[in-house]
Design a protein around this motif. Structure first.
Motif, PDB file in Angstrom:
ATOM      1  N   LEU A  62       0.798  -1.227   0.000  1.00  0.00           N
ATOM      2  CA  LEU A  62       0.000   0.000   0.000  1.00  0.00           C
ATOM      3  C   LEU A  62       0.830   1.276   0.000  1.00  0.00           C
ATOM      4  O   LEU A  62       0.478   2.246  -0.654  1.00  0.00           O
ATOM      5  CB  LEU A  62      -0.914   0.019   1.225  1.00  0.00           C
ATOM      6  CG  LEU A  62      -2.037  -1.007   1.204  1.00  0.00           C
ATOM      7  CD1 LEU A  62      -2.614  -1.169   2.585  1.00  0.00           C
ATOM      8  CD2 LEU A  62      -3.106  -0.585   0.221  1.00  0.00           C
ATOM      9  N   THR A  63       1.897   1.280   0.756  1.00  0.00           N
ATOM     10  CA  THR A  63       2.634   2.520   0.973  1.00  0.00           C
ATOM     11  C   THR A  63       4.037   2.490   0.390  1.00  0.00           C
ATOM     12  O   THR A  63       4.821   3.392   0.647  1.00  0.00           O
ATOM     13  CB  THR A  63       2.718   2.825   2.477  1.00  0.00           C
ATOM     14  OG1 THR A  63       3.314   1.696   3.136  1.00  0.00           O
ATOM     15  CG2 THR A  63       1.347   3.076   3.064  1.00  0.00           C
ATOM     16  N   ALA A  64       4.344   1.446  -0.367  1.00  0.00           N
ATOM     17  CA  ALA A  64       5.664   1.301  -0.991  1.00  0.00           C
ATOM     18  C   ALA A  64       6.788   1.379   0.041  1.00  0.00           C
ATOM     19  O   ALA A  64       7.848   1.925  -0.225  1.00  0.00           O
ATOM     20  CB  ALA A  64       5.859   2.317  -2.111  1.00  0.00           C
ATOM     21  N   TRP A 107       2.727  -5.343   3.595  1.00  0.00           N
ATOM     22  CA  TRP A 107       2.224  -6.069   2.434  1.00  0.00           C
ATOM     23  C   TRP A 107       0.940  -6.751   2.874  1.00  0.00           C
ATOM     24  O   TRP A 107       0.941  -7.509   3.836  1.00  0.00           O
ATOM     25  CB  TRP A 107       3.207  -7.138   1.962  1.00  0.00           C
ATOM     26  CG  TRP A 107       4.381  -6.597   1.218  1.00  0.00           C
ATOM     27  CD1 TRP A 107       5.566  -6.187   1.746  1.00  0.00           C
ATOM     28  CD2 TRP A 107       4.487  -6.407  -0.194  1.00  0.00           C
ATOM     29  NE1 TRP A 107       6.398  -5.757   0.751  1.00  0.00           N
ATOM     30  CE2 TRP A 107       5.765  -5.888  -0.452  1.00  0.00           C
ATOM     31  CE3 TRP A 107       3.615  -6.635  -1.258  1.00  0.00           C
ATOM     32  CZ2 TRP A 107       6.213  -5.586  -1.730  1.00  0.00           C
ATOM     33  CZ3 TRP A 107       4.051  -6.342  -2.531  1.00  0.00           C
ATOM     34  CH2 TRP A 107       5.339  -5.815  -2.769  1.00  0.00           C
ATOM     35  N   VAL A 108      -0.161  -6.471   2.207  1.00  0.00           N
ATOM     36  CA  VAL A 108      -1.434  -7.108   2.526  1.00  0.00           C
ATOM     37  C   VAL A 108      -1.905  -7.932   1.334  1.00  0.00           C
ATOM     38  O   VAL A 108      -1.413  -7.755   0.216  1.00  0.00           O
ATOM     39  CB  VAL A 108      -2.518  -6.071   2.937  1.00  0.00           C
ATOM     40  CG1 VAL A 108      -2.152  -5.405   4.259  1.00  0.00           C
ATOM     41  CG2 VAL A 108      -2.724  -5.025   1.856  1.00  0.00           C
ATOM     42  N   GLU A 109      -2.848  -8.839   1.600  1.00  0.00           N
ATOM     43  CA  GLU A 109      -3.446  -9.656   0.548  1.00  0.00           C
ATOM     44  C   GLU A 109      -4.960  -9.539   0.668  1.00  0.00           C
ATOM     45  O   GLU A 109      -5.617 -10.438   1.193  1.00  0.00           O
ATOM     46  CB  GLU A 109      -2.995 -11.109   0.668  1.00  0.00           C
ATOM     47  CG  GLU A 109      -1.533 -11.316   0.386  1.00  0.00           C
ATOM     48  CD  GLU A 109      -1.117 -12.777   0.367  1.00  0.00           C
ATOM     49  OE1 GLU A 109      -1.996 -13.657   0.256  1.00  0.00           O
ATOM     50  OE2 GLU A 109       0.086 -13.027   0.455  1.00  0.00           O
ATOM     51  N   PRO A 110      -5.530  -8.418   0.194  1.00  0.00           N
ATOM     52  CA  PRO A 110      -6.986  -8.273   0.263  1.00  0.00           C
ATOM     53  C   PRO A 110      -7.682  -9.410  -0.466  1.00  0.00           C
ATOM     54  O   PRO A 110      -7.147  -9.957  -1.435  1.00  0.00           O
ATOM     55  CB  PRO A 110      -7.255  -6.932  -0.437  1.00  0.00           C
ATOM     56  CG  PRO A 110      -5.945  -6.215  -0.406  1.00  0.00           C
ATOM     57  CD  PRO A 110      -4.897  -7.274  -0.460  1.00  0.00           C
ATOM     58  N   ASP A 111      -8.879  -9.747  -0.026  1.00  0.00           N
ATOM     59  CA  ASP A 111      -9.621 -10.800  -0.711  1.00  0.00           C
ATOM     60  C   ASP A 111      -9.891 -10.417  -2.159  1.00  0.00           C
ATOM     61  O   ASP A 111      -9.807 -11.259  -3.052  1.00  0.00           O
ATOM     62  CB  ASP A 111     -10.934 -11.105   0.024  1.00  0.00           C
ATOM     63  CG  ASP A 111     -10.667 -11.811   1.338  1.00  0.00           C
ATOM     64  OD1 ASP A 111      -9.846 -12.757   1.349  1.00  0.00           O
ATOM     65  OD2 ASP A 111     -11.266 -11.424   2.358  1.00  0.00           O
ATOM     66  N   SER A 141      -7.661   3.495   4.630  1.00  0.00           N
ATOM     67  CA  SER A 141      -8.061   4.906   4.613  1.00  0.00           C
ATOM     68  C   SER A 141      -6.841   5.817   4.444  1.00  0.00           C
ATOM     69  O   SER A 141      -6.851   6.746   3.649  1.00  0.00           O
ATOM     70  CB  SER A 141      -8.802   5.239   5.910  1.00  0.00           C
ATOM     71  OG  SER A 141      -9.014   6.616   6.022  1.00  0.00           O
ATOM     72  N   GLU A 142      -5.810   5.539   5.210  1.00  0.00           N
ATOM     73  CA  GLU A 142      -4.620   6.398   5.201  1.00  0.00           C
ATOM     74  C   GLU A 142      -3.773   6.237   3.940  1.00  0.00           C
ATOM     75  O   GLU A 142      -3.026   7.138   3.583  1.00  0.00           O
ATOM     76  CB  GLU A 142      -3.756   6.100   6.435  1.00  0.00           C
ATOM     77  CG  GLU A 142      -4.414   6.558   7.722  1.00  0.00           C
ATOM     78  CD  GLU A 142      -3.657   6.138   8.970  1.00  0.00           C
ATOM     79  OE1 GLU A 142      -2.690   5.330   8.873  1.00  0.00           O
ATOM     80  OE2 GLU A 142      -4.052   6.595  10.058  1.00  0.00           O
ATOM     81  N   SER A 143      -3.899   5.108   3.244  1.00  0.00           N
ATOM     82  CA  SER A 143      -3.033   4.855   2.093  1.00  0.00           C
ATOM     83  C   SER A 143      -3.628   5.319   0.761  1.00  0.00           C
ATOM     84  O   SER A 143      -2.959   5.270  -0.256  1.00  0.00           O
ATOM     85  CB  SER A 143      -2.689   3.374   2.007  1.00  0.00           C
ATOM     86  OG  SER A 143      -3.842   2.620   1.719  1.00  0.00           O
ATOM     87  N   GLY A 144      -4.914   5.723   0.751  1.00  0.00           N
ATOM     88  CA  GLY A 144      -5.495   6.236  -0.480  1.00  0.00           C
ATOM     89  C   GLY A 144      -6.459   5.310  -1.195  1.00  0.00           C
ATOM     90  O   GLY A 144      -6.850   5.582  -2.336  1.00  0.00           O
ATOM     91  N   VAL A 145      -6.858   4.198  -0.553  1.00  0.00           N
ATOM     92  CA  VAL A 145      -7.899   3.346  -1.140  1.00  0.00           C
ATOM     93  C   VAL A 145      -9.167   4.198  -1.235  1.00  0.00           C
ATOM     94  O   VAL A 145      -9.528   4.895  -0.290  1.00  0.00           O
ATOM     95  CB  VAL A 145      -8.137   2.094  -0.271  1.00  0.00           C
ATOM     96  CG1 VAL A 145      -9.348   1.308  -0.751  1.00  0.00           C
ATOM     97  CG2 VAL A 145      -6.885   1.215  -0.254  1.00  0.00           C
TER      98      VAL A 145
END
Length: 180
Positions: free
Chosen positions: A73-75, A80-84, A127-131
């Motif tokens: 999300l934030t480079a 590192w996330v793995e959204p569904d 929210s904080e990362s710009g999604v």
């Protein structure tokens, strides 16, 4: 008794997990993932198909990626996330490893093991990362919580039998109860 400091993990730790292990790295902490149940997988499949069919019908350029799909999300080296489900409309964010930067739209299907992570930590992180839009679909409670971060509005809670407009698209509505 004093607790030992938690080990800070990085991208290297995340990418070097054994093949049979899945985890997300959030702010330097690894969160191991349990295998999803049948309803979870059915929702991921049906939602991905519904959104993908919509994008195709409109000749859209957004791309949809169901988990496992790595999103940084934030480079930085600690998240590192793995959204569904991730919907990415800026193809410049796509790399061989996954997505570098915030997807436009993320859906998480809640499981008992992920409840706290999805509702609290990931909501704040997204929210904080710009999604732009985040849905938390909760099969146990039969409702979806919708965050449209661009609108800076309170979340919307919709029961599964209610049609939910997808905020990032003008004319797509999804009724979760029709998918399960």
């Amino acid at each position: 008794m004093k607790q030992p400091p938690k080990q800070i993990c990085t991208s290297e730790d995340y990418w070097n997990l054994p093949e049979d292990k899945r985890a997300e790295l959030i702010n330097g902490q690894l969160f191991m993932m349990t295998p999803p149940n049948r309803i979870h997988q059915k929702l991921v499949h049906q939602l991905s198909r519904t959104i993908g069919n919509y994008i195709d019908s409109k000749h859209g350029t957004c791309e949809i990626y169901p988990a496992p799909f790595a999103v940084n999300l934030t480079a930085d080296e600690k998240t590192w996330v793995e959204p569904d489900i991730s919907v990415i409309c800026d193809k410049n964010k796509l790399t061989e490893r996954g997505c570098e930067g915030a997807p436009d739209f993320i859906i998480e299907i809640v499981s008992p093991a992920s409840r706290r992570l999805d509702y609290l930590q990931k909501m704040t992180l997204y929210s904080e990362s710009g999604v732009r839009e985040y849905w938390i679909t909760d099969p146990e409670k039969k409702r979806t919580t919708i965050y449209r971060f661009e609108e800076d509005a309170a979340p919307i809670i919709a029961p599964f039998n209610q049609a939910i407009p997808v905020g990032i698209f003008n004319d797509l509505q999804i009724t979760i109860s029709e998918l399960i």
